[in-house]
Design a protein around this motif. Sequence first.
Motif: not given
Lengths: 177, 344
Positions: B61-62, B91-93, B263-265
């Motif tokens: 999650q962003r 962010i969370e993961f 897609v990259c973050f």
Amino acid sequence: MQFTKDSFYMALLERLVSLNPMQTITLDGTTRPAIIVAENELVTSAQPVSDAFYIEWGDAQMVAGQVGDRGLMEMDCLISYHTFGTVQSGVDRGRALAALDMELLSICEPPRTSKRDYTQAPSVDLGTSILWTTPTFGKVSGSDAAKNERLPLGNEGVRLERSASLKVFFFPEVNFL
Amino acid sequence: MSTSPVRAAMVPVMRQLRAYFAPMNRTTGTPTIFDPGKYGAFLLDAPPAPWLDLGWVDNFQRLCTTLTEPVRAGVPSTPATQFRGPLDARIEFDFREWGKLQMALACGSEHMNVLASNPNANPQPSGGTPLPAVALLAGSTASEIVLGVGAVNAFSVGDIVAVDADYQQQTGYVGSGISAAYVSDPANVNNDANYIRRVTFNLGRVAQETATSLLLAQPLLGGTPPVGASAQKVIAFVDRDGGSFFQEWSALFVAEEESGGRVCFHYPRLSPTTAIETSMSLNPAAQPRAVKAFQHEENIEITKPISALALHAAFQGMPHVDENDGQTVVCYRSYFPAAMAAVY
């Protein structure tokens, strides 16, 4: 996947030998512990032997939510066995089947073992463990009854049998690093 | 015109998200930069150095809580322009894989290597007095630890070894290649010569042994060991609730391209956090912030009663100044369109 099958079999075999060394069968002229992987045996028309555990492997798939070649997999396993009892009359066949039930439960605990490569001697630890669920016992069914058999499950038959199912979880044989 | 609601090649489809982290230079505050123009199409199993593959992550999650506020003017009052309030992104993961780096990042503070200890040592929750370190000899590399005949027998195939310099009573960041902790006073670490090896990221598993050296399954993260380095056997990893040190790493998350578009973050600077605020206000005094309890591990059910444990991680995005225009930003989202996809 084959390492998982082999490791599961070897774990149960070693535990059975430890639990009840007298639980043996004679197959193809060889006396051995009474646990057999069906797919590893010669194809014959002979009936399965009594008082022995037959392991059969079923569906295999990735565990839900797991993807990629490093995900956890699960494989269905069915273990079946039957008995005619230990006396000529067969009147203790229910007790003999219950003893097999308890033996199976015992050798399935603890529900894990290290995954090893048994294609080498001595076997090689592959670094991870396989684990499995507690066996779920199916109904007892009887067969080879007299022609006037009328009971729903046929338990008056001279041959009592049962299958237990479980799932084996494992990481596939890939390079983990 | 097509009656399809979307044009397929313009829809990124993903099955999973992969996490890569790279160390920051903590002394200079310099992050590792992911340049999409140079590295964008890299093979996910072979990230460009110094990015480290930390495996697939779930429940990513962003969370952006940067607010925009209008400046109003006129009668009646109407928005005349807008400005951005305090920059805040988190962010969370869940890390699905456990390892030294995953634990250190999820914990966020000093992450301890439990060194094999002297049987007579007093018990300590992060490891007591260790067995003596074995000094490295010349010729050691990131993949081969030269210890010499006899000395190599202190280790076995399968052992994890920590390889780093002795602690020399210095203050500041410690750890070769990657800052693993900050020492403000040597007395805080009992002047322990083994302290750096207790926290270092320079670890490897012994894959093979020769008559004089250990061959590692993975290279040491810090590269060639420093002069004067020694090796010690590591039994386990320990992290702790608490501690004063904050890990800070550069991060890259890649949505695996299932339909062609990637897609990259990229977060140049991420610092671990725990409290996740569920609502925020520009004026904290005006509205109490709701704080969600932080759960360190997630149980991911396989089949009852068997479940996998995932490491839950949360990070605060730290600011980075983009040299191209001097703007202060937290995250870069890049998109590599599928071949022949429409541009707009």
